[in-house]
Design a protein around this motif. Structure first.
Motif, PDB file in Angstrom:
ATOM      1  N   ALA A 118      16.374   2.122   0.284  1.00  0.00           N
ATOM      2  CA  ALA A 118      17.274   3.258   0.477  1.00  0.00           C
ATOM      3  C   ALA A 118      16.559   4.599   0.455  1.00  0.00           C
ATOM      4  O   ALA A 118      16.736   5.407   1.360  1.00  0.00           O
ATOM      5  CB  ALA A 118      18.391   3.238  -0.579  1.00  0.00           C
ATOM      6  N   PRO A 119      15.720   4.891  -0.547  1.00  0.00           N
ATOM      7  CA  PRO A 119      15.090   6.207  -0.558  1.00  0.00           C
ATOM      8  C   PRO A 119      13.934   6.333   0.406  1.00  0.00           C
ATOM      9  O   PRO A 119      13.466   7.425   0.678  1.00  0.00           O
ATOM     10  CB  PRO A 119      14.591   6.332  -2.011  1.00  0.00           C
ATOM     11  CG  PRO A 119      14.334   4.932  -2.418  1.00  0.00           C
ATOM     12  CD  PRO A 119      15.383   4.096  -1.727  1.00  0.00           C
ATOM     13  N   GLY A 120      13.452   5.190   0.937  1.00  0.00           N
ATOM     14  CA  GLY A 120      12.296   5.238   1.812  1.00  0.00           C
ATOM     15  C   GLY A 120      11.023   5.269   0.987  1.00  0.00           C
ATOM     16  O   GLY A 120      10.999   5.669  -0.163  1.00  0.00           O
ATOM     17  N   ILE A 121       9.962   4.820   1.602  1.00  0.00           N
ATOM     18  CA  ILE A 121       8.686   4.785   0.904  1.00  0.00           C
ATOM     19  C   ILE A 121       7.756   5.750   1.616  1.00  0.00           C
ATOM     20  O   ILE A 121       7.335   5.529   2.742  1.00  0.00           O
ATOM     21  CB  ILE A 121       8.081   3.369   0.915  1.00  0.00           C
ATOM     22  CG1 ILE A 121       9.002   2.432   0.112  1.00  0.00           C
ATOM     23  CG2 ILE A 121       6.701   3.361   0.319  1.00  0.00           C
ATOM     24  CD1 ILE A 121       8.527   1.014   0.070  1.00  0.00           C
ATOM     25  N   GLY A 122       7.468   6.843   0.977  1.00  0.00           N
ATOM     26  CA  GLY A 122       6.596   7.838   1.609  1.00  0.00           C
ATOM     27  C   GLY A 122       5.271   7.913   0.915  1.00  0.00           C
ATOM     28  O   GLY A 122       4.992   7.210  -0.044  1.00  0.00           O
ATOM     29  N   GLU A 123       4.435   8.771   1.423  1.00  0.00           N
ATOM     30  CA  GLU A 123       3.090   8.930   0.857  1.00  0.00           C
ATOM     31  C   GLU A 123       3.009  10.231   0.092  1.00  0.00           C
ATOM     32  O   GLU A 123       3.452  11.269   0.574  1.00  0.00           O
ATOM     33  CB  GLU A 123       2.064   8.913   2.007  1.00  0.00           C
ATOM     34  CG  GLU A 123       0.638   9.067   1.520  1.00  0.00           C
ATOM     35  CD  GLU A 123      -0.347   8.963   2.663  1.00  0.00           C
ATOM     36  OE1 GLU A 123      -1.462   9.494   2.499  1.00  0.00           O
ATOM     37  OE2 GLU A 123      -0.009   8.374   3.689  1.00  0.00           O
ATOM     38  N   LYS A 124       2.500  10.130  -1.094  1.00  0.00           N
ATOM     39  CA  LYS A 124       2.336  11.329  -1.910  1.00  0.00           C
ATOM     40  C   LYS A 124       0.862  11.577  -2.189  1.00  0.00           C
ATOM     41  O   LYS A 124       0.114  10.642  -2.313  1.00  0.00           O
ATOM     42  CB  LYS A 124       3.093  11.176  -3.242  1.00  0.00           C
ATOM     43  CG  LYS A 124       4.597  11.140  -3.049  1.00  0.00           C
ATOM     44  CD  LYS A 124       5.297  11.097  -4.381  1.00  0.00           C
ATOM     45  CE  LYS A 124       6.809  11.083  -4.233  1.00  0.00           C
ATOM     46  NZ  LYS A 124       7.518  11.039  -5.511  1.00  0.00           N
TER      47      LYS A 124
ATOM     48  N   SER B 130       3.133   5.852  -3.015  1.00  0.00           N
ATOM     49  CA  SER B 130       4.271   6.720  -3.328  1.00  0.00           C
ATOM     50  C   SER B 130       4.310   7.111  -4.799  1.00  0.00           C
ATOM     51  O   SER B 130       5.062   8.003  -5.182  1.00  0.00           O
ATOM     52  CB  SER B 130       5.579   6.008  -2.945  1.00  0.00           C
ATOM     53  OG  SER B 130       5.823   4.906  -3.801  1.00  0.00           O
ATOM     54  N   LEU B 131       3.508   6.453  -5.632  1.00  0.00           N
ATOM     55  CA  LEU B 131       3.475   6.791  -7.056  1.00  0.00           C
ATOM     56  C   LEU B 131       2.630   8.043  -7.268  1.00  0.00           C
ATOM     57  O   LEU B 131       1.589   8.213  -6.638  1.00  0.00           O
ATOM     58  CB  LEU B 131       2.884   5.627  -7.860  1.00  0.00           C
ATOM     59  CG  LEU B 131       3.625   4.288  -7.747  1.00  0.00           C
ATOM     60  CD1 LEU B 131       2.898   3.211  -8.558  1.00  0.00           C
ATOM     61  CD2 LEU B 131       5.059   4.403  -8.198  1.00  0.00           C
TER      62      LEU B 131
ATOM     63  N   ARG C 130       0.842  -1.202   0.000  1.00  0.00           N
ATOM     64  CA  ARG C 130       0.000   0.000   0.000  1.00  0.00           C
ATOM     65  C   ARG C 130       0.877   1.252   0.000  1.00  0.00           C
ATOM     66  O   ARG C 130       0.630   2.189  -0.779  1.00  0.00           O
ATOM     67  CB  ARG C 130      -0.912   0.011   1.217  1.00  0.00           C
ATOM     68  CG  ARG C 130      -1.700   1.309   1.407  1.00  0.00           C
ATOM     69  CD  ARG C 130      -2.492   1.245   2.702  1.00  0.00           C
ATOM     70  NE  ARG C 130      -3.226   2.477   2.960  1.00  0.00           N
ATOM     71  CZ  ARG C 130      -2.757   3.515   3.652  1.00  0.00           C
ATOM     72  NH1 ARG C 130      -1.509   3.467   4.141  1.00  0.00           N
ATOM     73  NH2 ARG C 130      -3.502   4.576   3.857  1.00  0.00           N
ATOM     74  N   GLN C 131       1.890   1.270   0.845  1.00  0.00           N
ATOM     75  CA  GLN C 131       2.772   2.422   0.893  1.00  0.00           C
ATOM     76  C   GLN C 131       3.544   2.591  -0.411  1.00  0.00           C
ATOM     77  O   GLN C 131       3.779   3.713  -0.866  1.00  0.00           O
ATOM     78  CB  GLN C 131       3.751   2.280   2.060  1.00  0.00           C
ATOM     79  CG  GLN C 131       3.087   2.291   3.434  1.00  0.00           C
ATOM     80  CD  GLN C 131       2.265   3.539   3.644  1.00  0.00           C
ATOM     81  OE1 GLN C 131       1.044   3.520   3.528  1.00  0.00           O
ATOM     82  NE2 GLN C 131       2.934   4.639   3.946  1.00  0.00           N
TER      83      GLN C 131
END
Length: 281
Positions: free
Chosen positions: A275-281, A166-167, A161-162
């Motif tokens: 590495a870059p982390g998975i964030g929410e956009k 992030s897309l 889901r995360q």
């Protein structure tokens, strides 16, 4: 060089020494196991600390195979771990996409229910699951090992889901304008852009499935249907008293080699995912 400028250098040197010592302490059992696997059994106890096998040989693998079906155990482990991983991904990837991109009634409550399963001790489900397997007369089958292990996907759904969240939304809006339906958006846009996340989860799932022990001990009695994890326990019980350390270490080496190969093969994808982390956009 002043004391103030010398302190950071000493501090870094100390940290490097501590990390190096920790690395050596962590890797030493693995190195000893690999060395012992290729050392004649009668020489293992003669010299306990070694970093290269004395008189390298493959006889330990031959001896182990003559006493127990280790190659069948290896195949069973590969088969069950692969099918469990595929099963988890088949459920988790679409579920993660649905929670990330689709609007439906009860989505938030259902998602939090899935998250709640992550805190549920899986050991509590062993007894009712085992009773169900017995009533279905599925004990001592591959299905009894594979199917009950698939539904534990709370973390996998959350992670996917995360990854999907992030897309950027613009990708999906452009696809909708071009006439792409939900399935095409999922299969042709979403999934190709989260391959690193799927690869990372595949490795995590494969390693977890490979190391299943307690459940395998309960449902697998036939020696030829055991996995390496459960088979090694049998091997150790029968051979440990005879000090057959060489064959035992050879079998143990077989148990970690596929996992190590899978990890190294997917290492690039894992780094890209984490590495870059998975964030929410």
């Amino acid at each position: 060089m002043t004391a103030k400028s010398l302190f950071p250098l000493v501090n870094r040197t100390f940290i490097h020494v501590v990390l190096l010592a920790s690395c050596v302490a962590t890797l030493f059992p693995l190195i000893w196991m690999m060395t012992s696997a290729f050392t004649p059994n009668d020489l293992i106890s003669a010299k306990m600390i070694r970093f290269w096998p004395d008189q390298p040989t493959l006889s330990n693998f031959t001896i182990a195979a003559s006493r127990h079906p280790i190659w069948m155990w290896l195949w069973n482990s590969v088969l069950t771990a692969t099918l469990i991983t595929i099963g988890k991904l088949i459920l988790a990837v679409p579920a993660g996409y649905a929670f990330a991109r689709l609007e439906f009634r009860g989505r938030r409550a259902l998602f939090w229910l899935v998250i709640a399963t992550m805190s549920f001790p899986t050991v509590l489900a062993i007894i009712p699951t085992y009773i169900a397997v017995v009533k279905l007369q599925a004990v001592d089958t591959y299905g009894s090992m594979i199917i009950p292990s698939i539904p534990y996907i709370g973390f996998y759904v959350f992670y996917m889901r995360q990854a999907f969240r992030s897309l950027p939304r613009s990708m999906f809006e452009a696809a909708r304008i071009d006439g792409a339906g939900l399935w095409r958006q999922f299969a042709e846009i979403a999934v190709p852009n989260v391959v690193p996340a799927i690869a990372a989860l595949s490795v995590i799932s494969f390693m977890g499935a490979w190391n299943i022990y307690l459940w395998g001990q309960l449902v697998l009695d036939d020696e030829f249907k055991k996995t390496l994890t459960t088979g090694i326990a049998t091997f150790a019980d029968l051979e440990g008293a005879d000090r057959s350390w060489g064959p035992l270490m050879a079998t143990s080496l077989l148990s970690i080699a596929p996992v190590l190969i899978v990890f190294l093969s997917a290492q690039r994808f894992i780094v890209d995912a984490l590495a870059p982390g998975i964030g929410e956009k």
